[in-house]
Scaffold this motif. Structure first.
Motif, short mmCIF file in Angstrom:
data_model
loop_
_atom_site.label_atom_id
_atom_site.label_comp_id
_atom_site.label_asym_id
_atom_site.label_seq_id
_atom_site.Cartn_x
_atom_site.Cartn_y
_atom_site.Cartn_z
N TRP A 16 3.65 7.80 -3.60
CA TRP A 16 4.12 6.31 -3.13
C TRP A 16 3.08 5.38 -3.91
CZ3 TRP A 16 1.19 2.74 -0.48
CH2 TRP A 16 0.02 3.25 0.09
N ILE A 17 1.90 5.68 -3.94
CA ILE A 17 0.84 4.86 -4.49
C ILE A 17 1.08 4.65 -6.23
CG2 ILE A 17 -1.61 4.51 -5.18
CD1 ILE A 17 -2.46 5.77 -2.51
N VAL A 18 1.56 5.72 -6.81
CA VAL A 18 1.94 5.34 -8.05
C VAL A 18 3.10 4.83 -8.50
CG1 VAL A 18 2.53 6.80 -10.19
CG2 VAL A 18 0.92 8.02 -8.83
N ALA A 19 3.92 4.72 -7.44
CA ALA A 19 5.43 4.06 -7.48
C ALA A 19 5.06 2.71 -7.33
CB ALA A 19 6.37 4.63 -6.72
N LEU A 20 4.08 2.30 -6.49
CA LEU A 20 3.54 1.05 -5.95
C LEU A 20 3.04 0.51 -7.27
CD1 LEU A 20 3.12 -1.31 -4.13
CD2 LEU A 20 1.30 -0.20 -3.49
N TYR A 21 2.27 1.27 -7.74
CA TYR A 21 1.50 0.50 -8.96
C TYR A 21 2.34 0.39 -10.25
CZ TYR A 21 -3.48 0.86 -7.57
OH TYR A 21 -4.59 0.67 -6.83
N VAL A 22 3.25 1.18 -10.57
CA VAL A 22 4.06 0.95 -11.48
C VAL A 22 5.12 -0.11 -11.45
CG1 VAL A 22 6.06 2.15 -13.00
CG2 VAL A 22 4.12 3.48 -12.27
N ALA A 23 5.69 -0.27 -10.25
CA ALA A 23 6.55 -1.43 -9.84
C ALA A 23 5.47 -2.73 -9.98
CB ALA A 23 7.29 -1.11 -8.54
N ALA A 24 4.43 -2.62 -9.41
CA ALA A 24 3.58 -3.91 -9.37
C ALA A 24 3.33 -4.44 -10.84
CB ALA A 24 2.30 -3.72 -8.66
N MET A 25 3.12 -3.34 -11.77
CA MET A 25 2.80 -3.58 -13.17
C MET A 25 4.10 -4.22 -13.88
SD MET A 25 -0.34 -3.18 -13.35
CE MET A 25 -0.32 -4.00 -11.84
N ALA A 26 5.31 -3.81 -13.50
CA ALA A 26 6.63 -4.29 -14.10
C ALA A 26 6.68 -5.74 -13.51
CB ALA A 26 7.72 -3.65 -13.54
N ALA A 27 6.41 -6.09 -12.32
CA ALA A 27 6.28 -7.51 -11.78
C ALA A 27 5.40 -8.11 -12.38
CB ALA A 27 6.21 -7.34 -10.14
N LEU A 28 3.88 -7.74 -12.65
CA LEU A 28 2.89 -8.56 -13.44
C LEU A 28 3.58 -8.69 -14.80
CD1 LEU A 28 0.08 -9.57 -13.52
CD2 LEU A 28 -0.52 -7.22 -14.38
N ALA A 29 4.35 -8.00 -15.40
CA ALA A 29 4.98 -8.20 -16.82
C ALA A 29 5.60 -9.31 -16.93
CB ALA A 29 5.41 -7.05 -17.41
N ILE A 35 1.37 -2.20 -19.42
CA ILE A 35 1.47 -0.87 -19.71
C ILE A 35 0.11 0.05 -19.66
CG2 ILE A 35 1.83 0.62 -21.81
CD1 ILE A 35 3.90 -1.05 -22.66
N GLY A 36 -0.81 -0.43 -20.12
CA GLY A 36 -2.20 -0.18 -19.78
C GLY A 36 -2.61 0.49 -18.64
N PHE A 37 -2.33 -0.63 -17.50
CA PHE A 37 -2.73 -0.42 -16.19
C PHE A 37 -1.76 0.61 -15.53
CE2 PHE A 37 -4.94 -4.55 -16.12
CZ PHE A 37 -6.01 -3.94 -15.42
N ALA A 38 -0.43 0.66 -15.91
CA ALA A 38 0.61 1.65 -15.27
C ALA A 38 0.29 2.89 -15.86
CB ALA A 38 1.88 1.08 -15.81
#
Length: 255
Positions: A191-204, A243-246
């Motif tokens: 769930w944490i990994v999914a949150l981080y990837v989704a947040a990085m998509a939002a950040l993009a 991408i780097g953060f994700a």
């Protein structure tokens, strides 16, 4: 009310504050990304733990950190104020909305910003708060300066008396909080990994509109500089940085 207060309470003043705090946060993202690349080193977290200690104890960095926290709050509050004011001024939505990526991101900056703010809250709770006052574990590195071989030992809370770095009989000894281990543990949770990837998509998408919009607010949209601003906004801040953060949570999850 003074002219200064009137300026920054106006819509233009709020936009100016938004763009300045936003650009400051963009610069922090680059520095934070470069520092976090220490996570990819195969050294049992030595480089990353030293980086974490430096970032939380070097006085000038601590001052910048407080400015960063203030910028996040100001950027968020002013964004909410501007969104509410725009809705009040235009209660009826446009009948037709554009469909390309940049227009979509500009229409949904509030949603994207909310996702990012939730992510920041979780991120700060998991790492920043725990590093200072929580349950971050402790570690000792012993590196033979002649051979370069490093031995690692976990420390108990009783054995850890503070961050230390010294040389004893040709052996460099470093005792530190093991934030690397805390990061590795957190990024093994789906769930944490999914949150981080989704947040990085939002950040993009947030940066796709926000970075270029900031320079327009400042009036730096001359045709001579616009190609460079567009390049940085799209390829650096909207592509490479997210991408780097994700890549970090994905690296630990699949490692």
């Amino acid at each position: 009310m003074s002219n200064f207060s009137k300026t920054f309470s106006s819509t233009l003043g709020k936009k100016l504050i938004m763009c300045l705090t936003g650009l400051f946060l963009c610069s922090f993202l680059l520095i934070h990304l470069i520092g976090n690349f220490q996570l990819f080193k195969d050294d049992a977290g030595l480089a990353f733990n030293e980086y974490a200690y430096f970032m939380t104890n070097f006085p000038p960095i601590k001052v910048v950190s407080y400015l960063l926290y203030l910028s996040i709050l100001v950027h968020t509050i002013w964004a909410i104020m501007l969104t509410q004011k725009n809705k009040a001024a235009r209660p009826i939505s446009y009948a037709k909305k554009g469909g390309n990526g940049s227009i979509w991101s500009s229409r949904n900056m509030g949603i994207l910003g909310t996702m990012i703010f939730v992510f920041i809250a979780v991120h700060m709770s998991n790492f920043w708060y725990n590093y200072h006052w929580g349950t971050t574990p402790y570690i000792e590195y012993r590196t033979d300066l002649n051979t370069g071989v490093t031995q690692v030992k976990e420390l108990t809370e009783a054995e850890f008396t503070g961050h230390l770095s010294y040389v004893d009989n040709g052996v460099q000894i470093i005792k530190a909080k093991d934030l690397y281990k805390a990061v590795a543990f957190s990024f093994q949770q789906l769930w944490i990994v999914a949150l981080y990837v989704a947040a990085m998509a939002a950040l993009a998408f947030h940066l796709l509109h926000g970075f270029q919009s900031a320079f327009q607010t400042l009036g730096w949209n001359h045709s001579k500089y616009k190609p460079l601003i567009n390049f940085l906004g799209v390829w650096v801040f909207s592509v490479l940085v997210p991408i780097g953060f994700a890549a970090m949570p994905l690296y630990f999850f699949f490692k």
